[in-house]
Scaffold this motif. Sequence first.
Motif, PDB file in Angstrom:
ATOM      1  N   GLU A 128       0.815  -1.175  -0.109  1.00 48.23           N
ATOM      2  CA  GLU A 128       0.109  -0.075   0.054  1.00 48.23           C
ATOM      3  C   GLU A 128       0.655   1.340   0.130  1.00 48.23           C
ATOM      4  N   ALA A 129       0.614   2.106  -0.883  1.00 47.36           N
ATOM      5  CA  ALA A 129       1.314   3.572  -0.930  1.00 47.36           C
ATOM      6  C   ALA A 129       1.212   4.308   0.325  1.00 47.36           C
ATOM      7  N   VAL A 130       2.351   4.742   0.729  1.00 45.20           N
ATOM      8  CA  VAL A 130       2.352   5.370   2.034  1.00 45.20           C
ATOM      9  C   VAL A 130       2.321   6.997   1.774  1.00 45.20           C
ATOM     10  N   ARG A 131       3.085   7.300   0.748  1.00 41.42           N
ATOM     11  CA  ARG A 131       3.046   8.733   0.494  1.00 41.42           C
ATOM     12  C   ARG A 131       3.503   8.940  -1.087  1.00 41.42           C
ATOM     13  N   PRO A 132       2.116   8.517  -1.670  1.00 36.32           N
ATOM     14  CA  PRO A 132       2.100   8.502  -3.334  1.00 36.32           C
ATOM     15  C   PRO A 132       2.375   9.839  -3.785  1.00 36.32           C
ATOM     16  N   PRO A 133       3.200   9.907  -4.952  1.00 39.42           N
ATOM     17  CA  PRO A 133       3.679   9.046  -5.664  1.00 39.42           C
ATOM     18  C   PRO A 133       5.182   8.788  -5.564  1.00 39.42           C
ATOM     19  N   TRP A 134       5.722   9.514  -4.357  1.00 39.67           N
ATOM     20  CA  TRP A 134       7.037   9.277  -4.068  1.00 39.67           C
ATOM     21  C   TRP A 134       7.272   7.795  -3.388  1.00 39.67           C
ATOM     22  N   ASP A 135       6.401   7.386  -2.366  1.00 40.50           N
ATOM     23  CA  ASP A 135       6.657   6.117  -1.985  1.00 40.50           C
ATOM     24  C   ASP A 135       5.365   5.272  -2.267  1.00 40.50           C
ATOM     25  N   GLY A 136       5.593   4.607  -3.640  1.00 49.30           N
ATOM     26  CA  GLY A 136       4.683   4.289  -4.485  1.00 49.30           C
ATOM     27  C   GLY A 136       4.024   2.582  -3.888  1.00 49.30           C
ATOM     28  N   GLY A 137       2.909   2.386  -4.513  1.00 52.77           N
ATOM     29  CA  GLY A 137       2.403   0.893  -4.429  1.00 52.77           C
ATOM     30  C   GLY A 137       0.847   1.163  -4.948  1.00 52.77           C
ATOM     31  N   ILE A 138      -0.107   0.995  -4.269  1.00 53.68           N
ATOM     32  CA  ILE A 138      -1.553   1.077  -4.462  1.00 53.68           C
ATOM     33  C   ILE A 138      -2.114   1.805  -3.484  1.00 53.68           C
ATOM     34  N   ILE A 151      -9.249   4.187  -6.287  1.00 54.79           N
ATOM     35  CA  ILE A 151      -8.140   3.477  -6.208  1.00 54.79           C
ATOM     36  C   ILE A 151      -7.123   3.609  -7.179  1.00 54.79           C
ATOM     37  N   ALA A 152      -5.555   3.606  -6.834  1.00 55.94           N
ATOM     38  CA  ALA A 152      -4.875   3.934  -7.958  1.00 55.94           C
ATOM     39  C   ALA A 152      -3.431   3.439  -7.892  1.00 55.94           C
ATOM     40  N   SER A 153      -2.878   3.334  -8.856  1.00 50.95           N
ATOM     41  CA  SER A 153      -1.339   2.845  -8.774  1.00 50.95           C
ATOM     42  C   SER A 153      -0.434   3.851  -9.108  1.00 50.95           C
ATOM     43  N   SER A 154       0.667   4.098  -8.328  1.00 49.63           N
ATOM     44  CA  SER A 154       1.910   4.685  -8.797  1.00 49.63           C
ATOM     45  C   SER A 154       3.068   4.219  -8.227  1.00 49.63           C
ATOM     46  N   ASN A 155       4.080   4.087  -9.270  1.00 55.62           N
ATOM     47  CA  ASN A 155       5.281   2.943  -8.840  1.00 55.62           C
ATOM     48  C   ASN A 155       6.630   3.630  -9.471  1.00 55.62           C
ATOM     49  N   GLN A 156       6.690   4.750 -10.020  1.00 55.32           N
ATOM     50  CA  GLN A 156       8.016   4.923 -10.459  1.00 55.32           C
ATOM     51  C   GLN A 156       9.021   5.013  -9.179  1.00 55.32           C
ATOM     52  N   TYR A 168       6.915   1.482 -15.657  1.00 54.26           N
ATOM     53  CA  TYR A 168       6.443   2.159 -14.484  1.00 54.26           C
ATOM     54  C   TYR A 168       5.259   3.129 -15.022  1.00 54.26           C
ATOM     55  N   GLY A 169       5.095   3.272 -16.297  1.00 56.25           N
ATOM     56  CA  GLY A 169       4.021   3.907 -16.726  1.00 56.25           C
ATOM     57  C   GLY A 169       2.630   3.377 -17.222  1.00 56.25           C
ATOM     58  N   VAL A 170       2.676   2.168 -16.800  1.00 54.67           N
ATOM     59  CA  VAL A 170       1.435   1.516 -16.737  1.00 54.67           C
ATOM     60  C   VAL A 170       0.661   1.633 -15.413  1.00 54.67           C
ATOM     61  N   ASN A 171      -0.724   1.863 -15.650  1.00 57.49           N
ATOM     62  CA  ASN A 171      -1.353   2.279 -14.420  1.00 57.49           C
ATOM     63  C   ASN A 171      -2.916   1.849 -14.511  1.00 57.49           C
ATOM     64  N   ILE A 172      -3.369   1.865 -13.120  1.00 55.64           N
ATOM     65  CA  ILE A 172      -4.840   1.396 -13.102  1.00 55.64           C
ATOM     66  C   ILE A 172      -5.517   2.602 -12.241  1.00 55.64           C
ATOM     67  N   ASN A 173      -6.521   2.854 -12.574  1.00 60.53           N
ATOM     68  CA  ASN A 173      -7.220   4.229 -11.736  1.00 60.53           C
ATOM     69  C   ASN A 173      -8.712   3.586 -11.741  1.00 60.53           C
ATOM     70  N   LEU A 220      -1.141  13.194  -5.656  1.00 55.53           N
ATOM     71  CA  LEU A 220      -0.767  14.452  -6.775  1.00 55.53           C
ATOM     72  C   LEU A 220      -0.977  14.267  -7.818  1.00 55.53           C
ATOM     73  N   GLY A 221      -0.160  13.128  -8.449  1.00 53.16           N
ATOM     74  CA  GLY A 221      -0.065  12.945 -10.045  1.00 53.16           C
ATOM     75  C   GLY A 221       1.161  12.275 -10.416  1.00 53.16           C
ATOM     76  N   MET A 222       1.015  11.831 -11.596  1.00 49.07           N
ATOM     77  CA  MET A 222       2.067  10.935 -12.234  1.00 49.07           C
ATOM     78  C   MET A 222       2.048  11.009 -13.828  1.00 49.07           C
ATOM     79  N   GLU A 223       3.201  10.715 -14.472  1.00 51.33           N
ATOM     80  CA  GLU A 223       3.212  10.928 -15.710  1.00 51.33           C
ATOM     81  C   GLU A 223       2.856   9.604 -16.621  1.00 51.33           C
ATOM     82  N   HIS A 224       2.028   8.848 -16.142  1.00 52.68           N
ATOM     83  CA  HIS A 224       1.563   7.456 -16.825  1.00 52.68           C
ATOM     84  C   HIS A 224       1.238   7.849 -18.317  1.00 52.68           C
TER      85      HIS A 224
END
Length: 544
Positions: free
Chosen positions: A133-143, A155-160, A222-227, A295-299
């Motif tokens: 589970e992401a703790v501080r997304p997108p910097w500390d990523g996960g779901i 729900i969203a993924s962020s994993n760079q 890392y650009g593959v995502n679910i939202n 916050l956001g990511m470049e998926h």
Amino acid sequence: MNLSTKLFATLVFFLTVSISYAQEKFTRADTLRGSITPEREWWDLNYYHLAVEVFPETKSIKGTNTVRYQVKKAHQVLQIDLQEPLRIIEAKQDGQKLEIQKEGAAHFISLPKKQVVGSFEEVIISYEGQPKEAVRPPWDGGITWQKDENGNHFIASSNQGIGSSIWWPSKDHPADEVDSMLISITVPKNLMNISNGRLVKTETKGQTKTYHWFVSNPINDYGVNINIGDYVHFSEKYQGEKGLLDMEYYVMRDNLEKAKKQFMDAGRMMEAFEHWFGPYPFYEDSYKLVEAPYLGMEHQSSVTYGNGYQNGYRGTDLSGTGWGMKFDFIIIHESGHEWFANNITYKDVADMWIHESFTNYSESLYLDYFYGKEAGQEYVRGTRTRIDNKLPIIGRYSVNSRGSGDMYYKGGNILNTLREIVNDDEKWRKILRGLNSEFYHQTVTTAQVEDYISQEAGIDLSSFFDQYLRNSTVPILEYFFSDDQTFNFRWANCITSFEMPVDLNLGEKKVRIEPTTKWTQVTLEKNSDLTVDVDYYVGSLKVR
């Protein structure tokens, strides 16, 4: 500070940096993640079909990834990465269950079938579990597992950085991008899933609904995502350099009216960045801006947004100049990555500056396009207060090591300095567009980017890049007049090979000199108003 004291301080600084790098520890896991291992080298990604069911109530997932690849050289063991606590249930090729040896996140799959050079093969990997589970997304990523204001799952993924293998089994290394992929995500039927590419079909079965998204262009993992959420949709068509571009927007139901106003920046972004960087690289897959619970990511083709429908970065101006409030930071910055990160992608995370420096710089180019050159220049100069100059921008290779955070604000100022050196804005624009054409849909190294810019600029910039990317000090122009018409100058606080032209302002007059680290003289009328052009990221010091 006198000259000898300053030089001593510089020497101490370089020694400190060298010691800190020497003390940096990397593990076997870092090498397995960050290098082209023998078990990665022999096969080339061709296609993924990622099929995952998401269970919001238990924060768990279950699915398969079909990995199609072409054999480049004979080998019988294939590396796939998946991070705990997720686990691979089984892997199969041609219906045969395969033996798997696990070492941390790396899974080494033995292939009894002879792998013939040139042939295309598939491995189907089944997996399940509760992803990190992401703790501080997108910097500390996960779901990220949240709920919207109406109590619906969001729900969203962020994993760079942390890697795609935090939630799906993949060849988790940036050097090899898959050529195309199908993303099939099954969710409770009252929710939608938005992923990369274009929606090709949906299927409803009982209490679930599956969304099938096809990505027709190469994509970094890392650009593959679910939202996943209670989304509503609106769209527009943009007349761009390659024709009509579908621009699709997905937002929370209660934010629709705010989004229709705020997302007008997306069309303005596209206009500015096609001017500076060339055509949007993914017309076939559309452009999407998708609200996310972070916050956001470049998926790629599915840029995520969570800036609160306000200008600036969370309502603040990162430059301190006022210009940062003229645009929504997340829309502009994260979309800039479609050119630098998604179109042009680093082969090794150590070269992350290729993504972040150019995209940081894109913010000032957006302002330049709509408000004039000086607006962009003021903005980029304003971000200098956020530069640390403690460590080099480039990281350590083959161990999944990013460089310093200076790749953002210092990186933008480095590129702005290059623009001043080129001293021809149309030529500089041609270089930026040329990068996106020359390296279209490719993974690259820093050396390739450096060589291209040097070649197109017609200037040997090797020492420039060594200084600004591989060292952390800021060059200082030392100077003095030995008489009324003899101007003496050199670069200090830099590597010994450093040389770079720089412009001086003498009242209303501008003069270009070409310093090295050795004292040089030119005939120049003494002027008490002498200053170094502020758009160069350098220091200056009158030593006598």
